[in-house]
Enzyme design. Structure first.
Site, PDB file in Angstrom:
ATOM      1  N   TYR A  92      -7.210  -8.483  31.861  1.00  0.00           N
ATOM      2  CA  TYR A  92      -8.030  -7.458  31.223  1.00  0.00           C
ATOM      3  C   TYR A  92      -7.682  -6.107  31.855  1.00  0.00           C
ATOM      4  CZ  TYR A  92     -11.554  -6.499  27.751  1.00  0.00           C
ATOM      5  OH  TYR A  92     -12.200  -6.082  26.612  1.00  0.00           O
ATOM      6  N   GLU A 102      -6.291   1.145  33.525  1.00  0.00           N
ATOM      7  CA  GLU A 102      -5.428   2.144  34.167  1.00  0.00           C
ATOM      8  C   GLU A 102      -5.337   1.934  35.679  1.00  0.00           C
ATOM      9  OE1 GLU A 102      -7.665   2.625  31.892  1.00  0.00           O
ATOM     10  OE2 GLU A 102      -7.011   4.090  30.403  1.00  0.00           O
ATOM     11  N   GLY A 103      -6.368   1.299  36.261  1.00  0.00           N
ATOM     12  CA  GLY A 103      -6.284   0.986  37.693  1.00  0.00           C
ATOM     13  C   GLY A 103      -5.118   0.039  37.953  1.00  0.00           C
ATOM     14  N   HIS A 104      -5.062  -1.048  37.176  1.00  0.00           N
ATOM     15  CA  HIS A 104      -3.937  -1.986  37.311  1.00  0.00           C
ATOM     16  C   HIS A 104      -2.613  -1.285  37.025  1.00  0.00           C
ATOM     17  CE1 HIS A 104      -7.305  -4.815  36.070  1.00  0.00           C
ATOM     18  NE2 HIS A 104      -6.908  -5.355  37.203  1.00  0.00           N
ATOM     19  N   GLN A 159     -12.530 -18.162  43.421  1.00  0.00           N
ATOM     20  CA  GLN A 159     -13.172 -17.011  44.035  1.00  0.00           C
ATOM     21  C   GLN A 159     -14.477 -16.612  43.356  1.00  0.00           C
ATOM     22  OE1 GLN A 159      -9.588 -14.631  43.150  1.00  0.00           O
ATOM     23  NE2 GLN A 159     -10.947 -12.929  42.721  1.00  0.00           N
ATOM     24  N   LYS A 204     -10.049   0.034  45.408  1.00  0.00           N
ATOM     25  CA  LYS A 204     -11.404  -0.190  44.880  1.00  0.00           C
ATOM     26  C   LYS A 204     -11.998  -1.451  45.492  1.00  0.00           C
ATOM     27  CE  LYS A 204     -14.045  -1.597  41.266  1.00  0.00           C
ATOM     28  NZ  LYS A 204     -13.756  -2.768  40.471  1.00  0.00           N
ATOM     29  N   VAL A 259      -8.816   4.430  40.654  1.00  0.00           N
ATOM     30  CA  VAL A 259      -8.666   5.205  39.414  1.00  0.00           C
ATOM     31  C   VAL A 259     -10.033   5.244  38.732  1.00  0.00           C
ATOM     32  CG1 VAL A 259      -7.504   5.348  37.183  1.00  0.00           C
ATOM     33  CG2 VAL A 259      -6.250   4.518  39.188  1.00  0.00           C
ATOM     34  N   ARG A 309     -14.807  -5.333  34.621  1.00  0.00           N
ATOM     35  CA  ARG A 309     -16.222  -5.664  34.383  1.00  0.00           C
ATOM     36  C   ARG A 309     -16.980  -4.552  33.688  1.00  0.00           C
ATOM     37  NH1 ARG A 309     -15.613  -8.811  39.474  1.00  0.00           N
ATOM     38  NH2 ARG A 309     -16.063 -10.986  38.957  1.00  0.00           N
TER      39      ARG A 309
END
Lengths: 281, 281
Positions: free
Chosen positions: A32, A35-37, A61, A149, A176, A187
């Site tokens: 999912y 932009e962070g990834h 996890q 993050k 980001v 999420r």
């Protein structure tokens, strides 16, 4: 771009790249992608000749009452996001490819996992460390990229890599954010329109803390009170934790006399969001 | 033959070997090398172009009341034993080279470690798995060699390697025995002359069991009684455990209807010795 689901296919590709002397960057994700990834992929692309993205929602996890079943998934969209970033290989295994019926081996980091999310999500970091070790052994990269993050996760993985002599460089990349400051997260897709507006209180509390620090405030108690006031003013928000911890040991600090991590987890409705900033002394 | 004490020196040597395409075999030991270890080196020498022997008495796998301090050490003798076998590199680090002050990461295998030595030596296999993972990551071998004498250790490491996708072939090698049948062990050096004679009861009980099995006995209870009688007849011997377990799961078996491991641990005076044999159904 290749998309494979088996460990053997990854090994075969990696061996052929290695034979040609290529360097490999790994971006482990739960999919999912946002932009962070993509910022992690961009960093990996810059430092390495080949980039592998893994997409695996790791059951180990998640706690029994957590959001494993509802965690957002969209492989087609993820493929496009990777393609766009010039990724060379996506590894998206099934749970049974990763964990056979007799699976019984675990990697864990003590100490660093006692605080923050580790305290609130027992077993979470054991699941993270175990799957990351597996993904490292499967992909054998030169470098692996993780978002700041998940600050505690990054610290735990750096400790694990150092302790277990894993020959991979771990690179942390900046958070980001959306234009209103909300940290990008898969999420965030859980949030209703009202919740999305309420979710900005995490970043507002961080901005408030940073301003207080800039004007000389050193008392963690004083800063936390101001942060909590901002979040508690938001009816849809419920604080899971807000803490200042020593950046190296993740143990609580009273006054800002050292490099520190301010980390918070807040429920917005049923969605648990995290955010953080680092204070450099 | 090179002898090095730092992780960096090993990495440098391994990288240079890898550049030339050499295959690498690893023999992890706690030193005080005997013909059992040398048989592992011989196997490693046969299968690989380069052989690394590690010598490290790993504090983490000793219990607080065990023999860490008195464990026999003789590096000069060990060097000769390795030289004689054509070993290319000895890695003999200090404890502080392996575990820094903030060390806090652990690898563990559940299930298989509940029985036999795992039950009697809590924490032992966690120490073994952690140090073996570290040695694997430091030396990055193609193959690693372990003695069948430590049968549970071999099973645990095979499980760990499979579960964590460690890209190393694990090779188990047969038990090497003295002429009277006593399994070679560094701990045999603890035995007084009287104890050395008494110690043969372990192998005598194994021979008895094998004869009973050959003549058709299937009842574990009956075989164990005969084995215990032999050992209990020896005043210097005290049984720690004798068990038949399923070879795959290490859970107890009642009748010999499957591949099984018969494992025993016996105190001879203060010295704890282990031995075993595998029953192939």
């Amino acid at each position: 771009m290749k998309v494979v689901t088996t460990i053997d296919e990854v090994r075969q590709q990696v061996k052929s790249w290695r034979k040609n002397g290529a360097t490999i960057g790994l971006v482990p994700t739960m999919g999912y992608l946002h932009e962070g990834h993509q910022s992690l992929m961009a960093a990996a692309k810059q430092d390495n000749q080949k980039v592998i993205v893994t997409i695996f929602v790791n059951p180990m996890q998640f706690g029994p009452k957590e959001d494993l079943a509802s965690y957002p998934r969209d492989l087609e969209r993820d493929k496009n996001a990777c393609q766009q970033m010039g990724v060379d290989l996506i590894f998206c295994p099934s749970a049974s490819e990763m964990y056979d019926a007799n699976f019984n081996s675990y990697v864990n980091v003590n100490g660093l996992t006692d605080a923050l999310c580790g305290k609130k999500r027992p077993g979470h970091f054991k699941g993270v460390c175990t799957v990351v070790t597996k993904l490292f052994n499967i992909t054998q990269p030169d470098r692996a990229y993780f978002g700041q993050k998940d600050a505690q996760q990054l610290a735990v993985i750096q400790r694990m890599v150092s302790d277990l002599n894993i020959d991979i460089e771990i690179i942390g990349c900046p958070i980001v954010r959306e234009s209103d400051g909300l940290a990008k997260s898969s999420r965030n897709s859980y949030l209703s329109q009202h919740e999305r507006l309420a979710a900005i209180c995490l970043y507002q509390s961080i901005e408030c803390a940073q301003q207080m620090i800039q004007t000389g405030e050193k008392s963690v108690q004083t800063i936390l009170t101001a942060m909590k006031n901002i979040i508690n003013a938001q009816p849809l928000a419920k604080i899971d934790y807000i803490e200042f911890v020593d950046y190296a040991t993740l143990t609580a600090v009273d006054r800002l006399n050292q490099d520190s991590l301010c980390a918070l987890a807040v429920y917005i409705g049923k969605t648990r969001l995290i955010d953080n900033f680092i204070y450099h002394h």
